[in-house]
Enzyme design. Structure first.
Site, PDB file in Angstrom:
ATOM      1  N   SER A   1     -67.851  17.753 -36.820  1.00  0.00           N
ATOM      2  CA  SER A   1     -68.226  16.361 -36.617  1.00  0.00           C
ATOM      3  C   SER A   1     -69.696  16.290 -36.176  1.00  0.00           C
ATOM      4  O   SER A   1     -70.558  16.783 -36.894  1.00  0.00           O
ATOM      5  CB  SER A   1     -67.268  15.725 -35.604  1.00  0.00           C
ATOM      6  OG  SER A   1     -67.305  14.324 -35.681  1.00  0.00           O
TER       7      SER A   1
ATOM      8  N   HIS B   1     -59.000  14.007 -38.694  1.00  0.00           N
ATOM      9  CA  HIS B   1     -60.351  14.393 -38.294  1.00  0.00           C
ATOM     10  C   HIS B   1     -60.341  15.683 -37.489  1.00  0.00           C
ATOM     11  O   HIS B   1     -61.283  16.473 -37.567  1.00  0.00           O
ATOM     12  CB  HIS B   1     -60.984  13.259 -37.481  1.00  0.00           C
ATOM     13  CG  HIS B   1     -62.449  13.422 -37.253  1.00  0.00           C
ATOM     14  ND1 HIS B   1     -63.382  13.315 -38.275  1.00  0.00           N
ATOM     15  CD2 HIS B   1     -63.162  13.703 -36.126  1.00  0.00           C
ATOM     16  CE1 HIS B   1     -64.598  13.513 -37.782  1.00  0.00           C
ATOM     17  NE2 HIS B   1     -64.493  13.755 -36.488  1.00  0.00           N
TER      18      HIS B   1
END
Length: 256
Positions: A100, A234
């Site tokens: 990320s 995610h």
């Protein structure tokens, strides 16, 4: 090798080190955590990569045992700090992995290593983050605390129950806001090339990222590019820990 760990003073305040140390290391894997993340999230990675691999997990300021250190809220400043701290450990091949926000940071560190210091990373591994020229930053850092907490809850991977305690919230929110400022003020940027292979990873149920998004990382390297999609969201790397670390280990050992 086990999961031995040490943290030292000086430049190593930026890293928690797992695995082999000093002259025994034949290669190093540098891990750059996500926004709101910490080195402890990657504790299980310490013994996952076999003999000869030392794992350095980046310790961002303003949290945990660096709580007293001022937060950094600029991607360029953060990359400068990490690069400077990493240089003494670049005496063996260095591979970068970022998840990320950490993916963008890993890319910026890779650029600095090769441009400013003549150090070519062995490889760049990026996870769950668009390439620099495809970014569409959200300015969540300009919103209230509840918006930040809601985003952490949406993405998963962070124990937001800690934020229910007013005293703990006061301690941890400044670092979270700094991280979201890093994310929200970075990009889009031209896809400056890194002179190393790039490996990209994403979860097939990520609410913010797709395989198509991750494929654009091919634009930042003239060398090998590989994309791998895992089941999950995610934070697919929690449930897919063994599969992901095995894939990274294969690339580490293939590079020598």
């Amino acid at each position: 090798m086990g999961d031995s760990v040490r943290t030292t003073v000086g430049s190593d305040r930026w890293f928690r080190r797992y695995g082999v140390f000093g002259e025994a290391a034949r290669r190093r894997l540098v891990v750059l955590p996500h926004a709101g993340g910490s080195a402890s999230f990657y504790h299980a990675w310490g013994g996952a990569f076999g003999e000869g691999t030392e794992v350095l997990v980046t310790r961002y300021p303003g949290r945990h045992d660096r709580l007293a250190d001022p937060c950094v809220d600029s991607m360029d400043a953060l990359a400068d700090h990490v690069t400077a701290a990493l240089l003494p450990s670049a005496d063996v091949p260095v591979t970068l992995f970022g998840h990320s926000m950490g993916a963008s940071l890993a890319y910026e560190v890779a650029l600095r290593l090769q441009r400013e210091h003549g150090v070519r990373p062995a490889a760049l591994h990026v996870s769950s983050r668009k390439a620099p020229h495809r970014l569409t930053p959200r300015r969540l850092h300009e919103q209230g605390d509840e918006a930040l907490v809601a985003e952490l809850q949406r993405l998963g991977g962070t124990d937001t129950r800690l934020l229910d305690d007013p005293d703990l919230r006061e301690l941890v929110l400044p670092a979270i806001r700094a991280d979201f400022t890093v994310v929200g003020t970075y990009g889009p940027r031209d896809p400056a090339p890194v002179d190393c292979p790039v490996h990209a990873y994403v979860g097939d149920g990520d609410p913010s990222m797709s395989a198509h998004d991750m494929a654009s990382w091919a634009d930042v390297t003239p060398r090998e590019f590989q994309l791998r999609v895992f089941p999950g969201g995610h934070f697919y790397l929690v449930d897919q820990h063994e599969a992901l670390t095995r894939a990274i280990k294969e690339q580490l050992t293939a590079a020598g």
